[in-house]
Design a protein around this motif. Structure first.
Motif, PDB file in Angstrom:
ATOM      1  N   THR A   2     -44.407 -23.605  15.244  1.00 20.21           N
ATOM      2  CA  THR A   2     -43.328 -22.843  15.863  1.00 20.21           C
ATOM      3  C   THR A   2     -42.113 -23.728  16.088  1.00 20.21           C
ATOM      4  O   THR A   2     -42.203 -24.951  16.148  1.00 20.21           O
ATOM      5  N   ASP A  69     -42.173 -20.888  23.844  1.00 18.08           N
ATOM      6  CA  ASP A  69     -43.589 -20.842  23.483  1.00 18.08           C
ATOM      7  C   ASP A  69     -44.414 -20.096  24.528  1.00 18.08           C
ATOM      8  O   ASP A  69     -45.321 -19.352  24.188  1.00 18.08           O
ATOM      9  N   GLU A 122     -43.709 -16.981  18.742  1.00 20.52           N
ATOM     10  CA  GLU A 122     -44.608 -16.491  17.705  1.00 20.52           C
ATOM     11  C   GLU A 122     -43.919 -15.416  16.887  1.00 20.52           C
ATOM     12  O   GLU A 122     -43.152 -14.621  17.407  1.00 20.52           O
TER      13      GLU A 122
END
Length: 124
Positions: A2, A69, A122
């Motif tokens: 990521t 995140d 994500e």
């Protein structure tokens, strides 16, 4: 892999001190300030503000995407603050939106009517 937490935004501020006070509740600190520009940071997240004293919050169309995140952790921290309603009386909704797509998010409106879309890294 990521991407790191990040913001790329230039938002209006009618009053830099009021902007600093509001964003301090969210964990942001001043890293630069003069009479026309303000930069706030929360870890790797940065927001930049330009002075716009004539802005009417109800007419604001400004927005930013905050990508992190730990979306659930950020939402929980900010929801625990019990922030007041925005200047137009709209609730500062911190409701998680998850429509089954690749991106989950929640939204927050600042004191000057700018919309912050807080999204998980994500799917990006």
């Amino acid at each position: 892999m990521t991407k790191p937490d990040r913001i790329t935004a230039n938002l209006p501020s009618r009053d830099f001190q009021r902007t600093c006070d509001f964003y301090a509740l969210l964990g942001f600190n001043v890293i630069y300030r003069d009479t026309s520009w303000l930069i706030l940071a929360r870890g790797t997240l940065e927001l930049e503000f330009f002075h716009h004293p004539d802005l009417k919050p109800e007419d604001s169309w400004f927005s930013a995407c905050i990508r992190v995140d730990d979306l659930d952790g950020l939402r929980a921290k900010w929801a625990a603050l019990n922030l007041p309603d925005d200047p137009m009386g709209r609730p500062r909704s911190l409701t998680m939106i998850d429509d089954g797509g690749p991106i989950r998010f929640f939204a927050l409106i600042d004191r000057d009517g700018s919309l912050l879309r807080c999204m998980g890294n994500e799917g990006t």
